[in-house]
Design a protein around this motif. Structure first.
Motif, PDB file in Angstrom:
ATOM      1  N   THR A   1       1.059  -1.458   0.060  1.00 16.42           N
ATOM      2  CA  THR A   1       0.119   0.055  -0.335  1.00 16.42           C
ATOM      3  C   THR A   1       0.387   0.690   0.174  1.00 16.42           C
ATOM      4  O   THR A   1       0.333   2.026   0.535  1.00 16.42           O
ATOM      5  CB  THR A   1      -0.445   0.300   1.114  1.00 16.42           C
ATOM      6  N   GLU A   2       2.518   0.852  -0.952  1.00 18.30           N
ATOM      7  CA  GLU A   2       3.222   2.165  -0.715  1.00 18.30           C
ATOM      8  C   GLU A   2       3.420   2.826   1.025  1.00 18.30           C
ATOM      9  O   GLU A   2       2.938   4.300   0.625  1.00 18.30           O
ATOM     10  CB  GLU A   2       2.630   3.143  -1.157  1.00 18.30           C
ATOM     11  N   GLY A   3       2.987   1.998   2.317  1.00 23.73           N
ATOM     12  CA  GLY A   3       2.586   3.071   3.420  1.00 23.73           C
ATOM     13  C   GLY A   3       1.463   3.266   4.150  1.00 23.73           C
ATOM     14  O   GLY A   3       1.348   4.237   4.784  1.00 23.73           O
ATOM     15  N   ARG A   4       0.931   3.046   3.024  1.00 18.79           N
ATOM     16  CA  ARG A   4      -0.650   3.762   3.394  1.00 18.79           C
ATOM     17  C   ARG A   4      -1.138   2.982   5.181  1.00 18.79           C
ATOM     18  O   ARG A   4      -2.299   3.860   5.616  1.00 18.79           O
ATOM     19  CB  ARG A   4      -1.545   4.492   2.631  1.00 18.79           C
ATOM     20  N   PHE A   5      -0.748   1.679   4.446  1.00 21.53           N
ATOM     21  CA  PHE A   5      -1.179   1.346   5.640  1.00 21.53           C
ATOM     22  C   PHE A   5      -0.026   1.083   6.619  1.00 21.53           C
ATOM     23  O   PHE A   5       1.067   0.731   5.692  1.00 21.53           O
ATOM     24  CB  PHE A   5      -1.444  -0.664   5.827  1.00 21.53           C
ATOM     25  N   ASP A   6       0.391   1.369   8.068  1.00 21.05           N
ATOM     26  CA  ASP A   6       1.627   1.429   7.970  1.00 21.05           C
ATOM     27  C   ASP A   6       1.764   0.355   9.720  1.00 21.05           C
ATOM     28  O   ASP A   6       1.223   0.770  10.612  1.00 21.05           O
ATOM     29  CB  ASP A   6       2.465   2.073   8.155  1.00 21.05           C
ATOM     30  N   PRO A   7       2.381  -0.839  10.421  1.00 22.00           N
ATOM     31  CA  PRO A   7       2.030  -1.224  11.459  1.00 22.00           C
ATOM     32  C   PRO A   7       2.731  -0.531  13.112  1.00 22.00           C
ATOM     33  O   PRO A   7       2.291  -0.698  13.682  1.00 22.00           O
ATOM     34  CB  PRO A   7       2.689  -2.698  11.318  1.00 22.00           C
ATOM     35  N   THR A   8       3.672   0.774  12.214  1.00 21.01           N
ATOM     36  CA  THR A   8       5.049   1.489  12.448  1.00 21.01           C
ATOM     37  C   THR A   8       4.412   2.754  13.254  1.00 21.01           C
ATOM     38  O   THR A   8       4.768   3.462  13.465  1.00 21.01           O
ATOM     39  CB  THR A   8       6.408   1.825  12.197  1.00 21.01           C
ATOM     40  N   VAL A   9       2.161   2.666  13.989  1.00 23.70           N
ATOM     41  CA  VAL A   9       1.989   4.040  14.043  1.00 23.70           C
ATOM     42  C   VAL A   9       1.786   3.895  15.572  1.00 23.70           C
ATOM     43  O   VAL A   9       1.086   5.482  15.714  1.00 23.70           O
ATOM     44  CB  VAL A   9       0.486   4.153  13.025  1.00 23.70           C
ATOM     45  N   LEU A  10       2.605   3.084  16.106  1.00 25.23           N
ATOM     46  CA  LEU A  10       2.464   3.057  17.539  1.00 25.23           C
ATOM     47  C   LEU A  10       2.201   5.009  18.024  1.00 25.23           C
ATOM     48  O   LEU A  10       1.292   5.407  18.505  1.00 25.23           O
ATOM     49  CB  LEU A  10       2.800   2.354  18.561  1.00 25.23           C
ATOM     50  N   ASP A  11       3.526   5.685  17.920  1.00 24.36           N
ATOM     51  CA  ASP A  11       3.919   6.449  18.580  1.00 24.36           C
ATOM     52  C   ASP A  11       3.035   7.993  17.992  1.00 24.36           C
ATOM     53  O   ASP A  11       2.819   8.097  18.902  1.00 24.36           O
ATOM     54  CB  ASP A  11       5.273   7.378  17.922  1.00 24.36           C
ATOM     55  N   ALA A  12       2.326   7.695  17.187  1.00 18.60           N
ATOM     56  CA  ALA A  12       1.730   8.570  16.386  1.00 18.60           C
ATOM     57  C   ALA A  12      -0.085   8.855  16.866  1.00 18.60           C
ATOM     58  O   ALA A  12      -0.386   9.561  17.337  1.00 18.60           O
ATOM     59  CB  ALA A  12       1.350   8.446  14.927  1.00 18.60           C
ATOM     60  N   VAL A  13      -0.094   6.866  17.394  1.00 18.33           N
ATOM     61  CA  VAL A  13      -1.759   6.886  17.571  1.00 18.33           C
ATOM     62  C   VAL A  13      -1.717   7.654  18.690  1.00 18.33           C
ATOM     63  O   VAL A  13      -2.384   8.314  19.340  1.00 18.33           O
ATOM     64  CB  VAL A  13      -1.521   5.727  17.627  1.00 18.33           C
ATOM     65  N   ILE A  14      -0.381   7.565  19.949  1.00 19.85           N
ATOM     66  CA  ILE A  14      -0.530   8.205  21.344  1.00 19.85           C
ATOM     67  C   ILE A  14      -0.143   9.713  21.366  1.00 19.85           C
ATOM     68  O   ILE A  14      -0.738  10.124  22.294  1.00 19.85           O
ATOM     69  CB  ILE A  14       1.081   7.245  21.826  1.00 19.85           C
ATOM     70  N   ALA A  15       0.700   9.981  20.160  1.00 18.11           N
ATOM     71  CA  ALA A  15       0.351  11.359  20.443  1.00 18.11           C
ATOM     72  C   ALA A  15      -0.587  11.816  19.818  1.00 18.11           C
ATOM     73  O   ALA A  15      -0.708  12.966  20.305  1.00 18.11           O
ATOM     74  CB  ALA A  15       1.497  11.894  19.199  1.00 18.11           C
ATOM     75  N   ALA A  16      -0.793  11.660  19.416  1.00 16.76           N
ATOM     76  CA  ALA A  16      -2.688  12.039  19.073  1.00 16.76           C
ATOM     77  C   ALA A  16      -3.945  11.644  20.436  1.00 16.76           C
ATOM     78  O   ALA A  16      -5.000  12.321  20.370  1.00 16.76           O
ATOM     79  CB  ALA A  16      -3.773  11.450  17.186  1.00 16.76           C
ATOM     80  N   GLY A  17      -3.480  10.885  21.166  1.00 17.59           N
ATOM     81  CA  GLY A  17      -4.408  11.392  22.924  1.00 17.59           C
ATOM     82  C   GLY A  17      -4.650   9.981  22.691  1.00 17.59           C
ATOM     83  O   GLY A  17      -5.222   9.605  24.228  1.00 17.59           O
ATOM     84  N   TYR A  18      -4.442   9.114  22.023  1.00 16.65           N
ATOM     85  CA  TYR A  18      -4.448   7.374  22.149  1.00 16.65           C
ATOM     86  C   TYR A  18      -3.392   6.322  22.636  1.00 16.65           C
ATOM     87  O   TYR A  18      -2.944   5.755  21.947  1.00 16.65           O
ATOM     88  CB  TYR A  18      -5.192   6.692  20.424  1.00 16.65           C
TER      89      TYR A  18
END
Lengths: 294, 91
Positions: free
Chosen positions: A83-100
């Motif tokens: 998916t050229e990175g549109r699906f990405d399993p390394t989004v943990l930091d970003a999800v936490i940064a967003a408040g989740y």
């Protein structure tokens, strides 16, 4: 067609098994539940003792993982490339940064704001996976939430049929899969992203899987939701409010739904599905159910 | 100690004064709750001033393109009479 239903809660969502009235149903339901509970213990980022939490805590070092974990991670890395990175399993930091940063029920109770400014993700190609050993780049964490759920749905539906059911449908919070031969298509409502009691249409499903990604669910504030655009590291904010995608397996459908949400209407050139756009239009490349029935 | 005999006698109210005081206190006790009813906000009367009710309508327009073989079919909202067995939503 008489249906039986078994429902429980796992992986932070409602799970149900649908199947025919059959002597094997109760046994199949117990197996489905055990698979979900086992996968939740393995892949939850909210359990400190989960295999995922252990791997994330060891980022930067080589870690031994179970064969099941290695298999799912290999699938996730391949899906990220596809998916050229549109699906990405390394989004943990970003999800936490967003408040989740906690279980969603607790998150809603706390009505949180974003914790940090977003940073782009996209470091999945730096993950080293050799057999049953993995090394994450230092400072990178995995979030396998959605794809682990789809993976689990696939296994559970297959196991229900292996347990003796002629067919089974497993649905985990809207990600669903049919296994076996259904005698007639199963009507599945697509909930409208702008009203939980409204429908955006219905799909007559006879095989395969459906997954839906939406920017209006699992949301906890203005523009704050769990679907991260890895290119920016911030919650996605494109033209598509909700993407429902059909695929042979639920894990594939889950990846494809995230891809479609970020890619937009042109995703229907590659996948079968239904997109609900911000401007009110519903785009679909599925055949008309009424014409097919006529 | 003060000599009680040096203190002037306290004037005592006569029975008429006590009766007047009792009537005033009783009247106040009766009228204050009535006054609170009188000054409290009134509910809207039927046929009186109407308040605008905003109903948010979601209008959907279906746009179709060619379908993939083997894929399920899709019916727009309200078109299918079969009760759905289950549902999909954003997760």
């Amino acid at each position: 067609m008489e249906l039986r239903r078994s429902a429980f809660r796992s992986m932070g969502t409602d799970v149900e098994l649908l199947g025919p009235a059959h002597a094997a149903f109760a046994g199949a339901a117990a197996i489905v539940r055990e698979i979900f509970e086992s996968d939740d213990r393995r892949y939850s980022r909210f359990r400190a003792e989960s295999e995922l939490s252990r791997v994330n805590a060891g980022a930067g070092d080589w870690m031994s993982v179970s064969p099941q974990f290695a298999e799912l991670l290999a699938f996730a890395i391949e899906a990220a490339r596809g998916t050229e990175g549109r699906f990405d399993p390394t989004v943990l930091d970003a999800v936490i940064a967003a408040g989740y940063d906690r279980d969603f029920d607790e998150l809603l109770a706390g009505a949180r704001a974003a914790l940090r400014p977003p940073r782009p993700c996209g470091r999945f190609d730096e993950i080293k996976l050799e057999g049953h050993r993995v090394r994450l780049p230092a400072g990178v964490g995995l979030d396998l939430g959605g794809v682990a759920k789809g993976w689990c749905v696939d296994r559970a539906a297959g196991a229900a049929v292996d347990a003796g059911l002629p067919w089974a449908l497993v649905n985990a919070g809207g990600d669903l899969r049919i296994a076996g031969e259904v005698p007639q298509a199963i009507p599945v409502a697509i909930e409208d992203p702008e009203g939980a009691t409204l429908e955006a249409g219905r799909v007559q499903l006879h095989a395969g899987a459906l997954a839906t990604s939406s920017t209006t669910r699992r949301a906890w504030g203005d523009g704050l939701h769990h679907l991260i655009d890895p290119a920016t590291g911030a919650p996605a904010s494109g033209d598509v409010l909700q993407a429902t995608v059909w695929a042979p397996t639920c894990a594939e459908a889950e990846v494809a739904a995230k891809d479609a949400l970020l890619r937009g209407p042109c995703s229907l050139e590659r996948r079968s599905g239904v997109l609900v756009l911000r401007d009110g239009r519903i785009l679909t490349n599925l055949a008309d159910g009424d014409e097919a029935a006529a | 100690m003060t000599d009680p005999a040096a203190r002037p006698p306290r004037p005592r109210a006569n029975s008429r004064e006590i009766r007047v005081l009792a009537w005033v206190a009783g009247s106040l006790a009766f009228s204050v709750p009535l006054a609170s009813f009188a000054i409290s906000p009134k509910p809207a009367e039927a046929g009186g001033e109407t308040r605008p009710v905003v109903v948010r309508r979601v209008v959907r327009v279906i746009v179709r393109s060619p379908s993939e073989e083997g894929a399920p079919t899709f019916s727009p909202p309200g078109a299918s009479s079969r009760t759905p067995a289950t549902s999909t939503r954003g997760s």
